[in-house]
Write a protein that holds these residues in place. Structure first.
Motif, mmCIF file in Angstrom:
data_model
loop_
_atom_site.group_PDB
_atom_site.id
_atom_site.type_symbol
_atom_site.label_atom_id
_atom_site.label_comp_id
_atom_site.label_asym_id
_atom_site.label_seq_id
_atom_site.Cartn_x
_atom_site.Cartn_y
_atom_site.Cartn_z
ATOM 1 N N ASP A 228 -39.613 -15.476 7.534
ATOM 2 C CA ASP A 228 -38.823 -14.976 8.666
ATOM 3 C C ASP A 228 -39.603 -13.913 9.423
ATOM 4 O O ASP A 228 -39.689 -13.917 10.661
ATOM 5 N N TRP A 229 -40.223 -13.000 8.684
ATOM 6 C CA TRP A 229 -40.993 -11.907 9.296
ATOM 7 C C TRP A 229 -42.212 -12.438 10.044
ATOM 8 O O TRP A 229 -42.537 -11.981 11.148
ATOM 9 N N LEU A 230 -42.885 -13.415 9.444
ATOM 10 C CA LEU A 230 -44.062 -14.000 10.093
ATOM 11 C C LEU A 230 -43.683 -14.694 11.404
ATOM 12 O O LEU A 230 -44.437 -14.640 12.388
ATOM 13 N N LEU A 231 -42.533 -15.345 11.424
ATOM 14 C CA LEU A 231 -42.088 -16.041 12.632
ATOM 15 C C LEU A 231 -41.696 -15.061 13.726
ATOM 16 O O LEU A 231 -41.973 -15.297 14.907
ATOM 17 N N ARG A 232 -41.087 -13.961 13.358
ATOM 18 C CA ARG A 232 -40.563 -13.017 14.343
ATOM 19 C C ARG A 232 -41.600 -12.036 14.860
ATOM 20 O O ARG A 232 -41.538 -11.616 16.012
ATOM 21 N N PHE A 233 -42.559 -11.644 14.010
ATOM 22 C CA PHE A 233 -43.448 -10.546 14.389
ATOM 23 C C PHE A 233 -44.938 -10.869 14.335
ATOM 24 O O PHE A 233 -45.748 -10.087 14.817
ATOM 25 N N TYR A 234 -45.321 -11.999 13.737
ATOM 26 C CA TYR A 234 -46.747 -12.279 13.553
ATOM 27 C C TYR A 234 -47.244 -13.457 14.382
ATOM 28 O O TYR A 234 -48.404 -13.826 14.280
ATOM 29 N N GLY A 235 -46.376 -14.068 15.160
ATOM 30 C CA GLY A 235 -46.809 -15.124 16.059
ATOM 31 C C GLY A 235 -46.924 -16.509 15.446
ATOM 32 O O GLY A 235 -47.487 -17.418 16.071
#
Length: 420
Positions: free
Chosen positions: A286-293
């Motif tokens: 979830d974090w990678l999708l929202r903040f890491y592109g």
């Protein structure tokens, strides 16, 4: 009503509320005025920790655990033989104020089983928040669980008194919901989400023109999915989450591992429990999708439908794409730096800032705080390179896991030495 009966209700309804994990707050600001009680500073309210290490808490209860529905996955399902209870509106108000004055809590998370119908239940939830705001002048954090199927009028009113609203989508897919909760309709979950989204947009636009316009659900809305009750893959789950983020401007999607509560032939066996590590990997994705592109298809696709439990999703992706590495720390752009295992977004910002003044070497990267036990295999810098050998993905994975295990064992040994 006697104190003992209130305490009994609290025990029953606080225990029933523990299965709802979507109780964090962020972004809500409600300044104290006219010497009111409480102050929501937006630091986050739940049994969690702030960035400075401070523990924050809230009163997290159900208004009632009576329910007209018989959802297979829910502990409060009407066919479940459990002790039932219900708070009166004033009892919740008094508990919240009493607990706040005793410094037990900083806010309220209030959910409920559905009794009579959706609107009747939602009216009672709103009545609690309204009494706290208008009669007790309470300015602390309030999170209300929106009831699926509640009317637009009630959803509009709820957002005027609550800092955050949430409707739990419960099961990630429509087919799963039909199987486990045949009395519920998918559109009953979607309707209040859409209403909250539209009201937030409208109130923000009006505040730009009329400053006295009240804030509507300033901490936004969230939702929760139960993981492992049905057969959805991690790919299915993350595509659903991405849809809710984009379609309804969700602040957070929470992933709650299914907890066996009673036998049902539609559910996994009572001995089957979702690994807590699976929840963790979903949150990392979830974090990678929202903040890491990253996109869902990069991390999860036809070939890789589920996340690896022994390594994090960014490392898993990197091992499948070794042709994109190594990355030169002193030349790569922000998006390329963000995809390097062991480098978080704060470290990316530090790298971009630091290399304006010098070429970075291993010592600089270590000082920045990069997890070099992973990152060193995927980067080059202004130092002699000792790390890039011809590893296969499996060899490199095993080497990184071995390094991580050795690091943890060393840390554990150091901790034990403190007590020698």
């Amino acid at each position: 009503m006697s104190f003992d009966r209130i305490r009994e209700k609290l025990s029953i309804l606080a225990d029933a509320a523990k299965y709802d994990v979507s109780c964090a707050s962020s972004g809500g600001k409600r300044g104290n005025s006219q010497k009111g009680l409480g102050n929501n500073t937006g630091m986050g309210i739940c049994h969690s920790y702030t960035e400075d290490g401070r523990c924050v808490s809230l009163l997290k209860i159900l208004l009632t655990n009576h329910c007209i529905f018989d959802c297979a996955y829910c502990v409060t399902r009407k066919s479940n033989d459990i002790q039932r209870a219900a708070f009166k509106i004033q009892e919740v108000v008094d508990l919240t104020i009493d607990f706040y004055r005793r410094n037990y809590i900083e806010g309220l998370f209030l959910s409920s089983g559905i009794f009579k119908n959706s609107d009747y239940t939602m009216e009672r939830l709103i009545a609690v928040a309204k009494k706290l705001r208008l009669e007790e002048n309470f300015n602390g954090y309030i999170h209300l669980k929106s009831i699926p199927g509640a009317s637009d009028e009630l959803m509009r009113e709820a957002g005027l008194y609550a800092d955050r609203l949430s409707v739990n989508i419960e099961i990630p897919t429509i087919s799963g919901l039909k199987l486990l909760a045949p009395d519920k309709k998918h559109e009953d979950f979607i309707k209040p989400m859409q209403k909250v989204k539209n009201e937030i947009i409208q109130y923000k636009a009006e505040r730009k023109i009329i400053k006295s316009t009240p804030r509507y659900a300033p901490a936004g809305q969230s939702t929760q999915m139960i993981i492992g009750a049905t057969g959805e893959s991690d790919r299915d789950i993350m595509y659903s989450a991405t849809y809710y983020y984009k379609k309804f401007n969700m602040r957070r999607v929470y992933y709650s591992g299914y907890v066996p509560v009673m036998a049902d032939n539609r559910l996994p066996s009572l001995a089957t429990k979702v690994p807590i590590l699976r929840e963790n990997r979903l949150y990392q994705t979830d974090w990678l999708l929202r903040f890491y592109g990253f996109s869902v298809n990069e991390l999860l696709n036809d070939q890789y439908k589920n996340l690896e439990l022994d390594i994090d999703p960014k490392l898993s992706w990197a091992l499948r794409n070794l042709h994109m590495f190594p990355v030169d720390i002193n030349k790569a752009d922000k998006s390329a730096l963000a995809r390097i295992p062991g480098i978080g977004m704060q470290s990316v910002s530090k790298i971009l800032q630091a290399r304006k003044f010098r070429k970075l070497d291993w010592s600089h990267l270590k000082a920045i705080g990069i997890a070099l036990n992973r990152a060193k295999y995927f980067i080059t810098c202004n130092s002699k390179d000792f790390h890039h050998q011809d590893f296969t993905p499996l060899q490199l994975k095993n080497k990184i896991l071995k390094n991580s295990k050795s690091k943890h064992e060393k840390h554990f040994t150091n901790q034990l030495s403190l007590f020698s």
